[in-house]
Design a protein around this motif. Structure first.
Motif, PDB file in Angstrom:
ATOM      1  N   GLY A  87     -18.880  -0.053 -33.700  1.00 47.86           N
ATOM      2  CA  GLY A  87     -17.925  -0.375 -34.537  1.00 47.86           C
ATOM      3  C   GLY A  87     -18.345  -0.823 -35.849  1.00 47.86           C
ATOM      4  N   THR A  88     -17.321  -1.273 -36.887  1.00 49.16           N
ATOM      5  CA  THR A  88     -17.684  -1.833 -38.047  1.00 49.16           C
ATOM      6  C   THR A  88     -17.005  -3.112 -38.020  1.00 49.16           C
ATOM      7  N   ILE A  89     -17.288  -3.985 -38.949  1.00 53.82           N
ATOM      8  CA  ILE A  89     -16.659  -5.173 -39.515  1.00 53.82           C
ATOM      9  C   ILE A  89     -16.572  -5.407 -40.982  1.00 53.82           C
ATOM     10  N   GLU A  90     -15.374  -5.553 -41.334  1.00 53.13           N
ATOM     11  CA  GLU A  90     -15.082  -5.535 -42.824  1.00 53.13           C
ATOM     12  C   GLU A  90     -14.294  -7.252 -42.758  1.00 53.13           C
ATOM     13  N   ILE A  91     -14.899  -8.088 -43.674  1.00 54.94           N
ATOM     14  CA  ILE A  91     -14.278  -9.352 -44.074  1.00 54.94           C
ATOM     15  C   ILE A  91     -14.102  -9.192 -45.438  1.00 54.94           C
ATOM     16  N   PRO A  92     -12.856  -8.833 -46.049  1.00 57.97           N
ATOM     17  CA  PRO A  92     -12.739  -9.116 -47.714  1.00 57.97           C
ATOM     18  C   PRO A  92     -13.168 -10.189 -48.255  1.00 57.97           C
ATOM     19  N   LYS A  93     -12.693 -11.380 -47.725  1.00 53.27           N
ATOM     20  CA  LYS A  93     -13.060 -12.721 -48.365  1.00 53.27           C
ATOM     21  C   LYS A  93     -14.439 -12.874 -48.743  1.00 53.27           C
ATOM     22  N   THR A  94     -15.340 -12.476 -47.802  1.00 52.57           N
ATOM     23  CA  THR A  94     -16.687 -12.455 -48.095  1.00 52.57           C
ATOM     24  C   THR A  94     -17.511 -11.249 -48.794  1.00 52.57           C
ATOM     25  N   LYS A  97     -19.220  -5.697 -45.224  1.00 52.32           N
ATOM     26  CA  LYS A  97     -18.956  -4.455 -44.710  1.00 52.32           C
ATOM     27  C   LYS A  97     -20.110  -4.185 -43.800  1.00 52.32           C
ATOM     28  N   SER A  98     -19.990  -4.049 -42.348  1.00 54.49           N
ATOM     29  CA  SER A  98     -21.397  -3.878 -41.641  1.00 54.49           C
ATOM     30  C   SER A  98     -21.151  -3.116 -40.275  1.00 54.49           C
ATOM     31  N   ALA A  99     -21.931  -2.335 -40.020  1.00 59.67           N
ATOM     32  CA  ALA A  99     -22.077  -1.793 -38.622  1.00 59.67           C
ATOM     33  C   ALA A  99     -22.309  -2.886 -37.625  1.00 59.67           C
ATOM     34  N   ILE A 100     -21.529  -2.495 -36.390  1.00 65.63           N
ATOM     35  CA  ILE A 100     -21.674  -3.554 -35.297  1.00 65.63           C
ATOM     36  C   ILE A 100     -22.366  -2.828 -34.356  1.00 65.63           C
ATOM     37  N   LEU A 101     -23.660  -3.193 -33.949  1.00 63.60           N
ATOM     38  CA  LEU A 101     -24.550  -2.722 -32.929  1.00 63.60           C
ATOM     39  C   LEU A 101     -24.297  -3.130 -31.537  1.00 63.60           C
ATOM     40  N   ASN A 102     -24.565  -2.401 -30.472  1.00 64.09           N
ATOM     41  CA  ASN A 102     -24.156  -2.648 -29.089  1.00 64.09           C
ATOM     42  C   ASN A 102     -25.001  -3.686 -28.447  1.00 64.09           C
ATOM     43  N   GLU A 103     -26.010  -4.511 -29.116  1.00 63.08           N
ATOM     44  CA  GLU A 103     -26.689  -5.581 -28.540  1.00 63.08           C
ATOM     45  C   GLU A 103     -27.320  -6.462 -29.663  1.00 63.08           C
ATOM     46  N   VAL A 104     -27.818  -7.802 -29.166  1.00 58.79           N
ATOM     47  CA  VAL A 104     -28.372  -8.594 -30.039  1.00 58.79           C
ATOM     48  C   VAL A 104     -29.692  -8.983 -29.631  1.00 58.79           C
ATOM     49  N   THR A 105     -30.623  -8.270 -30.465  1.00 53.52           N
ATOM     50  CA  THR A 105     -32.107  -8.299 -30.299  1.00 53.52           C
ATOM     51  C   THR A 105     -32.633  -8.723 -31.737  1.00 53.52           C
ATOM     52  N   LYS A 106     -33.753  -9.355 -31.584  1.00 45.48           N
ATOM     53  CA  LYS A 106     -34.423  -9.685 -32.872  1.00 45.48           C
ATOM     54  C   LYS A 106     -34.371  -8.808 -34.046  1.00 45.48           C
ATOM     55  N   ARG A 107     -34.465  -7.490 -33.719  1.00 46.13           N
ATOM     56  CA  ARG A 107     -34.727  -6.376 -34.558  1.00 46.13           C
ATOM     57  C   ARG A 107     -33.172  -6.076 -34.974  1.00 46.13           C
ATOM     58  N   SER A 108     -32.204  -5.997 -33.957  1.00 45.51           N
ATOM     59  CA  SER A 108     -30.873  -5.365 -34.294  1.00 45.51           C
ATOM     60  C   SER A 108     -30.310  -6.307 -35.145  1.00 45.51           C
ATOM     61  N   ILE A 109     -30.485  -7.556 -35.192  1.00 47.59           N
ATOM     62  CA  ILE A 109     -29.784  -8.524 -36.141  1.00 47.59           C
ATOM     63  C   ILE A 109     -30.460  -8.574 -37.439  1.00 47.59           C
ATOM     64  N   ALA A 112     -28.184  -5.181 -39.006  1.00 51.40           N
ATOM     65  CA  ALA A 112     -26.827  -5.290 -38.942  1.00 51.40           C
ATOM     66  C   ALA A 112     -26.557  -6.557 -38.128  1.00 51.40           C
ATOM     67  N   VAL A 113     -25.016  -6.532 -37.492  1.00 52.52           N
ATOM     68  CA  VAL A 113     -24.607  -7.585 -36.656  1.00 52.52           C
ATOM     69  C   VAL A 113     -24.605  -7.057 -35.268  1.00 52.52           C
ATOM     70  N   GLY A 114     -24.388  -7.823 -34.303  1.00 50.47           N
ATOM     71  CA  GLY A 114     -24.700  -7.236 -33.041  1.00 50.47           C
ATOM     72  C   GLY A 114     -23.410  -7.836 -31.839  1.00 50.47           C
ATOM     73  N   LYS A 115     -23.030  -7.142 -31.244  1.00 50.29           N
ATOM     74  CA  LYS A 115     -22.193  -7.584 -30.001  1.00 50.29           C
ATOM     75  C   LYS A 115     -23.104  -8.431 -28.975  1.00 50.29           C
ATOM     76  N   MET A 116     -22.532  -9.627 -29.014  1.00 50.64           N
ATOM     77  CA  MET A 116     -23.296 -10.750 -27.951  1.00 50.64           C
ATOM     78  C   MET A 116     -22.602 -10.696 -26.712  1.00 50.64           C
ATOM     79  N   TYR A 117     -21.448 -10.584 -26.424  1.00 55.13           N
ATOM     80  CA  TYR A 117     -20.704 -10.747 -25.384  1.00 55.13           C
ATOM     81  C   TYR A 117     -19.133 -10.041 -25.517  1.00 55.13           C
ATOM     82  N   THR A 118     -18.745  -9.484 -24.398  1.00 52.11           N
ATOM     83  CA  THR A 118     -17.391  -9.060 -24.507  1.00 52.11           C
ATOM     84  C   THR A 118     -16.854  -9.025 -23.090  1.00 52.11           C
ATOM     85  N   THR A 119     -15.491  -9.369 -23.062  1.00 49.66           N
ATOM     86  CA  THR A 119     -14.716  -9.514 -21.836  1.00 49.66           C
ATOM     87  C   THR A 119     -14.175  -8.077 -21.628  1.00 49.66           C
TER      88      THR A 119
END
Length: 218
Positions: A87-94, A97-109, A112-119
């Motif tokens: 997915g993507t994330i947009e925060i107008p105030k800051t 606009k970035s892609a969201i990657l499916n995991e958090v690793t040293k390289r992935s973040i 871009a930004v990464g999904k750490m956990y989801t229910t």
């Protein structure tokens, strides 16, 4: 001291100072260029992903794509390097606009930004935790400390659904505190929520995290 010897010492000292200044300016210039390139890459990846799932957004120049594409079950998935874009994330105030990657690793973040956990999945009832670096500049979640309750965040998922979230809580906790991660659909009243996590400015000595919680709005 001999005047000529003294003059030589001053000349050498001046040269050392000039070299040091040039080195510092060169490093700062390189760092600024590198940061700008990183920001352009994750923003472009977000735009290309948006184009692919909605048919809108900004197209990349031909032959200059930041994404890889792999076909899976008749649906093409988009990747940055080896990381699936969910997915993507947009925060107008800051102005993020970035892609969201499916995991958090040293390289992935680092890219871009990464999904750490989801229910339940991105934009689904329950909570999704997204982690991004704080480099104390304009990259990733570096400016999350400027966010306040009521600010909006927009999340686009792989199905082309774009959900608006409103920040309702902001706090600082330890890096080991995950008590707020596992918010189920029952906890969120059947709504989707996102939690943004990043290091505080003093995290190198305190190991603290700045947490932003936002809930789906109509």
């Amino acid at each position: 001291m001999d005047r000529n010897k003294y003059s030589k010492i001053l000349t050498i000292a001046l040269v050392v100072v000039i070299v040091a200044i040039v080195g510092v300016l060169g490093y700062l210039g390189y760092k600024a260029f590198s940061d700008k390139k990183t920001e352009e890459n994750y923003t472009q990846a977000a735009n290309e992903f948006e184009q692919s799932v909605t048919g809108s957004g900004k197209k990349a120049d031909s032959g200059n794509s930041t994404l890889n594409e792999i076909a899976s079950n008749s649906k093409s998935k988009k990747y940055m390097e080896d990381y699936e874009i969910i997915g993507t994330i947009e925060i107008p105030k800051t102005k993020l606009k970035s892609a969201i990657l499916n995991e958090v690793t040293k390289r992935s973040i680092e890219i871009a930004v990464g999904k750490m956990y989801t229910t339940g999945g991105l934009n689904q009832p329950g909570n999704t935790v997204i982690y991004g670096h704080n480099y104390r500049n304009n990259l990733f979640f570096s400016k999350n400390d400027e966010l306040s309750n009521g600010d909006k965040i927009y999340i686009l998922d792989q199905d082309g659904n774009k959900v608006t979230y409103e920040i309702y809580n902001k706090f600082i906790t330890t890096s080991t505190d995950t008590s707020f991660y596992t918010r189920t659909s029952q906890d969120t009243g059947g709504k989707a929520e996102i939690t943004l996590s990043t290091c505080t400015d003093d995290a190198s000595t305190t190991d603290r995290r700045l947490i932003i919680q936002a809930k789906e709005v109509e």
